[in-house]
Design an enzyme around this catalytic site. Structure first.
Site, PDB file in Angstrom:
ATOM      1  N   CYS A  91       0.808  -1.233   0.000  1.00  0.00           N
ATOM      2  CA  CYS A  91       0.000   0.000   0.000  1.00  0.00           C
ATOM      3  C   CYS A  91       0.836   1.276   0.000  1.00  0.00           C
ATOM      4  CB  CYS A  91      -0.941   0.009   1.200  1.00  0.00           C
ATOM      5  SG  CYS A  91      -2.183  -1.306   1.156  1.00  0.00           S
ATOM      6  N   HIS A 359      -9.065   3.667  -2.025  1.00  0.00           N
ATOM      7  CA  HIS A 359      -7.647   3.347  -1.821  1.00  0.00           C
ATOM      8  C   HIS A 359      -7.126   2.542  -3.013  1.00  0.00           C
ATOM      9  CE1 HIS A 359      -3.958   1.907  -0.176  1.00  0.00           C
ATOM     10  NE2 HIS A 359      -4.416   0.998   0.660  1.00  0.00           N
ATOM     11  N   CYS A 389       0.066   2.456   6.596  1.00  0.00           N
ATOM     12  CA  CYS A 389       0.290   1.080   7.024  1.00  0.00           C
ATOM     13  C   CYS A 389       0.532   0.229   5.776  1.00  0.00           C
ATOM     14  CB  CYS A 389      -0.898   0.549   7.821  1.00  0.00           C
ATOM     15  SG  CYS A 389      -2.461   0.514   6.915  1.00  0.00           S
TER      16      CYS A 389
END
Length: 403
Positions: A91, A359, A389
């Site tokens: 991510c 996202h 994260c």
């Protein structure tokens, strides 16, 4: 070392990550090429203007496989002498691309870079790469692997974060995102996306759900309860790792977790000399970058230790940061960050986040850094920190200062 500056930051609107999403017809390469072309035209970049294109994407199979960065360069209007590097730090891939570019500039390996990322989640399904951490028993058993939704619920359990807390943050994210769009706060950074015929097909974040309230969220069933509790469930794995917990409190659902979307973002990074050569004015200096590994089971706590690390390494305190962008992968991630540093919500994700807007995995890190810079300029703030994260237990962070 040389300083590294941000000269421009753009992003696409986020499209719903489904077959009926507005961006579904656009390939990862095409979307990436539109970002590169926009940076080129906005900044009058001609010839071999930058050293490299560093491009993050997470699910590196199919059209997102190979070296997507190089393919995007060749599909764009950039000079073919510009190479491309595809990277994957899950991510944080988009942010890590920026960090790598900045550190190359700081180390003298070229004067200018384009960095960012893409993820077409409607076209390349999350998890379709068959990552060993999830599917290889010899790895998964040793690391006490659980899916990220379970990890988010472990954070909520470990740090006493309630479902009401999570839902309230989600409602606020929706309200802030709507207010930001209504106030045209993203106008300078959004690049409308066109189809093959040159017709605009999306100019706004499509995933947002204005009007979301506590009542509507309260009606949603916890998304990860069954996979946690139905035998053989992942809760049992988590409790072997964390025996001090009596049970896992499942608080996350579709309304307080990040949305699955399509999108891309890009930043132009360079030295002072790069700006002078191309007659560009720097918007911010990249003061520091950091990354760290963390517990792979709870997995998503990385923003806390990586923020501690980047502050300590640079002789700073949390009070030295004016604004924060903490990726809203799940509500508990942001709640834990604010709890750990006693930071008020007035400084965190003030224009909403991934719960409201989505996202797009490989692009999000670059997106939130651009959003942070835009807001620092709008609200006349000096210093900002972006952090995410990361799957498998990692964290990444970047500190920027306006110039």
């Amino acid at each position: 070392m040389s300083d590294a500056y941000i000269y421009d930051a753009i992003r696409s609107p986020r499209g719903k990550g489904r077959k009926d999403g507005a961006l579904h017809e656009v390939t990862s390469v095409q979307l990436s090429a539109q970002m590169l072309n926009s940076l080129k035209s906005r900044n009058a970049l001609e010839g071999h203007a930058v050293e490299d294109v560093i491009w993050g994407n997470v699910t590196q199979v199919g059209e997102q496989g190979g070296c997507l960065a190089r393919t995007a360069v060749l599909a764009s209007d950039l000079d073919e002498r510009i190479p491309g590097l595809a990277i994957n730090r899950f991510c944080a891939s988009g942010l890590e691309a920026v960090n790598l570019a900045a550190n190359q500039v700081r180390g003298g390996a070229g004067e200018g870079y384009i960095a960012g990322g893409v993820e077409m989640m409607s076209r390349v399904a999350m998890g379709s790469d068959g990552a060993a951490i999830a599917v290889d028993p010899s790895v998964a058993m040793e690391t006490y692997f659980v899916p990220q939704g379970i990890s988010a619920d472990i954070i909520a359990t470990e740090y006493n974060l309630s479902r009401d807390d999570a839902d309230a943050l989600a409602v606020e994210s929706q309200n802030r995102a709507k207010a930001a769009w209504d106030d045209n706060r993203f106008a300078g950074s959004i690049v409308p996306i066109r189809d093959r015929n040159g017709i605009d097909i999306l100019d706004h974040d499509e995933y947002m759900r204005p009007g979301t309230d506590m009542q509507s969220l309260g009606a949603l069933r916890a998304s990860f309860k069954d996979m946690g509790e139905v035998m053989p469930g992942f809760d049992a794995v988590a409790l072997m790792k964390y025996p001090h917990l009596e049970r896992i409190n499942h608080i996350h659902h579709a309304g307080n977790s990040s949305g699955i979307v399509d999108g891309a973002a890009a930043l132009l990074i360079g030295s002072k000399e790069f700006g002078e050569q191309h007659d560009l004015k720097p918007r911010a200096r990249i003061r520091a970058t950091a990354k760290i590994g963390t517990d792979p089971t709870i997995m998503l706590t990385g923003p806390v230790p990586v923020t501690q690390k980047i502050l300590e390494d640079n002789g700073m305190a949390i009070g030295d940061i004016d604004l924060f962008e903490v990726n809203e992968a799940f509500a508990s991630v942001v709640l834990r960050f604010m709890q750990a540093f006693d930071v008020g919500s007035d400084k965190v994700n003030v224009n909403g986040g991934a719960i409201a807007m989505g996202h797009p995995l490989g692009a999000t890190g670059a997106m939130i850094l651009g959003t942070l810079l835009d807001e620092m300029e709008r609200s006349d703030k000096e210093t900002g920190l972006a952090t995410l994260c990361i799957a498998s237990g990692m964290g990444a962070a970047t500190i920027i200062e306006r110039v």
